[in-house]
Design a protein around this motif. Structure first.
Motif, short mmCIF file in Angstrom:
data_model
loop_
_atom_site.label_atom_id
_atom_site.label_comp_id
_atom_site.label_asym_id
_atom_site.label_seq_id
_atom_site.Cartn_x
_atom_site.Cartn_y
_atom_site.Cartn_z
N GLU A 98 0.84 -1.20 0.00
CA GLU A 98 0.00 0.00 0.00
C GLU A 98 0.87 1.24 0.00
O GLU A 98 2.01 1.21 0.47
N THR A 99 0.34 2.35 -0.49
CA THR A 99 1.10 3.59 -0.39
C THR A 99 1.05 4.05 1.07
O THR A 99 0.21 3.61 1.86
N GLY A 100 1.95 4.97 1.40
CA GLY A 100 1.97 5.50 2.76
C GLY A 100 0.66 6.18 3.11
O GLY A 100 0.22 6.15 4.27
N LEU A 101 0.03 6.80 2.12
CA LEU A 101 -1.24 7.49 2.38
C LEU A 101 -2.34 6.49 2.73
O LEU A 101 -3.16 6.75 3.62
N LEU A 138 -4.17 3.61 9.72
CA LEU A 138 -3.71 3.93 11.08
C LEU A 138 -4.68 4.88 11.78
O LEU A 138 -5.03 4.69 12.94
N LYS A 139 -5.10 5.89 11.06
CA LYS A 139 -5.98 6.89 11.66
C LYS A 139 -7.43 6.41 11.75
O LYS A 139 -8.23 6.98 12.48
N GLY A 140 -7.72 5.33 11.02
CA GLY A 140 -9.08 4.79 11.04
C GLY A 140 -9.28 3.69 12.08
O GLY A 140 -10.40 3.23 12.30
N SER A 141 -8.19 3.27 12.70
CA SER A 141 -8.28 2.20 13.68
C SER A 141 -8.25 2.78 15.10
O SER A 141 -7.41 3.64 15.41
N ALA A 142 -9.15 2.27 15.94
CA ALA A 142 -9.20 2.76 17.32
C ALA A 142 -7.88 2.50 18.06
O ALA A 142 -7.50 3.24 18.96
N ARG A 143 -7.18 1.43 17.65
CA ARG A 143 -5.92 1.06 18.33
C ARG A 143 -4.79 2.02 18.02
O ARG A 143 -3.84 2.13 18.80
N THR A 144 -4.84 2.64 16.85
CA THR A 144 -3.67 3.44 16.43
C THR A 144 -4.00 4.89 16.09
O THR A 144 -3.09 5.67 15.80
N SER A 145 -5.26 5.25 16.15
CA SER A 145 -5.66 6.59 15.67
C SER A 145 -5.04 7.73 16.46
O SER A 145 -4.88 8.83 15.95
N ARG A 146 -4.68 7.46 17.73
CA ARG A 146 -4.14 8.55 18.56
C ARG A 146 -2.62 8.67 18.49
O ARG A 146 -2.04 9.56 19.11
N ILE A 147 -1.98 7.76 17.77
CA ILE A 147 -0.51 7.82 17.65
C ILE A 147 -0.15 8.92 16.63
O ILE A 147 -0.62 8.88 15.49
N HIS A 169 -0.34 19.32 -2.92
CA HIS A 169 -1.52 18.46 -2.98
C HIS A 169 -1.32 17.22 -2.11
O HIS A 169 -2.22 16.83 -1.34
N VAL A 170 -0.14 16.62 -2.23
CA VAL A 170 0.16 15.42 -1.44
C VAL A 170 0.18 15.77 0.06
O VAL A 170 -0.37 15.04 0.90
N ALA A 171 0.81 16.91 0.38
CA ALA A 171 0.87 17.33 1.78
C ALA A 171 -0.54 17.59 2.33
O ALA A 171 -0.85 17.22 3.47
N ALA A 200 -5.26 15.91 5.49
CA ALA A 200 -6.70 15.57 5.53
C ALA A 200 -6.91 14.16 6.08
O ALA A 200 -7.95 13.89 6.70
N LEU A 201 -5.93 13.29 5.87
CA LEU A 201 -6.05 11.92 6.37
C LEU A 201 -5.61 11.80 7.83
O LEU A 201 -5.66 10.72 8.40
N GLY A 202 -5.14 12.90 8.39
CA GLY A 202 -4.81 12.89 9.81
C GLY A 202 -3.34 12.95 10.14
O GLY A 202 -2.97 12.80 11.32
#
Lengths: 155, 122
Positions: B58-61, B67-76, B88-90, B95-97
């Motif tokens: 997968e791409t990093g995005l 990561l940001k969509g999972s309750a286990r990792t969203s706060r990291i 645009h990439v930035a 926007a993805l967190g």
């Protein structure tokens, strides 16, 4: 071999080695300065490279070893992508090489990798072929400088 | 403090981990997206994640989105890094967190300060 130095090295000599081998590589490129496709920038920004590893010779050797282990494959992939007309692979591998070369402070290789990325996005295969040929020369120059730097840092 | 360094550029990853270790961090390296996700889900989780955009799998995005969509990792806190200077990439990463976006070449010294800052806001 572009530079030779007697061991053991004295403190501060590391930067001197890098400056000499980088200057020799830059000098060899002045012959082509009037040819099309000349790439701006330095073969290697030696001070920035020293800064990257905080002057740690062992870490510098390890970094150079890893760079020389992985980057030739990227150059080969780029050549194959140009030959096969694969825009996605060309853009991806050129981007990867740009990042790796920028980290290694190889300004010219990073610059030509950026041009290859742009050629891939535009589908400009004539430019891609020319940049690919330039890349091979510039990458060989960067590799030589890094190999010299690595030998110069041996204890 | 634990930091996950996710980048398939092994040379950069090695230097970054070594420099961060010297400054008291506990770095772990991941070389593709799947490895990064697995390490992020570990217990204890990393305190900060450094994530390259261009990795195998997968791409990093896409990884950032997971990561940001999972309750286990969203706060990291996640620092996204890339060789691209595209706004645009930035903006997409933000926007993805993504908590920060840095452009390669990176300065390991500055990275340590940035991670410390993020650790304070985590």
């Amino acid at each position: 071999m572009q530079d030779c130095i007697a061991k053991p090295l004295r403190p501060g000599e590391l930067l001197g080695i890098l400056q000499r081998v980088a200057a020799a590589a830059d000098g060899s490129n002045t012959e082509t300065s009037h040819q099309p496709g000349r790439v701006p920038g330095r073969v290697l920004d030696e001070a920035a490279l020293i800064n990257l590893v905080a002057g740690d010779r062992k870490l510098l050797r390890e970094f150079i070893d890893l760079f020389l282990e992985q980057s030739p494959q990227l150059v080969a992939d780029i050549g194959a992508a140009v030959l096969c007309g694969d825009r996605a692979v060309l853009e991806q591998q050129a981007h990867a090489l740009r990042g790796a070369a920028a980290t290694a402070t190889g300004e010219r290789v990073a610059a030509i990798a950026y041009q290859l990325e742009a050629a891939a996005r535009a589908g400009n295969w004539a430019d891609a072929e020319q940049h690919c040929a330039t890349l091979r020369g510039e990458f060989a120059r960067l590799r030589d400088v890094l190999v010299c730097a690595r030998v110069g840092t041996l204890p | 403090m634990r930091v996950l360094v996710a980048d398939d550029d092994r040379a950069l990853s090695h230097v970054l981990c070594a420099r961060l270790r010297a400054q008291g961090w506990e770095p772990t390296a991941a070389f593709d997206s799947m490895q990064a996700l697995l390490y992020a889900m570990r217990t204890p989780p990393p305190d900060v994640i450094i994530l390259d955009i261009n990795m195998p799998g997968e791409t990093g995005l896409e990884t950032l989105k997971r990561l940001k969509g999972s309750a286990r990792t969203s706060r990291i806190p996640v620092v996204v890094m890339s060789a691209t200077t595209s706004q645009h990439v930035a903006a997409t990463a933000a926007a993805l967190g993504a908590d920060r976006f840095v452009t390669k070449p990176v300065d390991p010294q500055a990275f340590s300060a940035l991670l410390s800052e993020l650790r304070g806001t985590a």
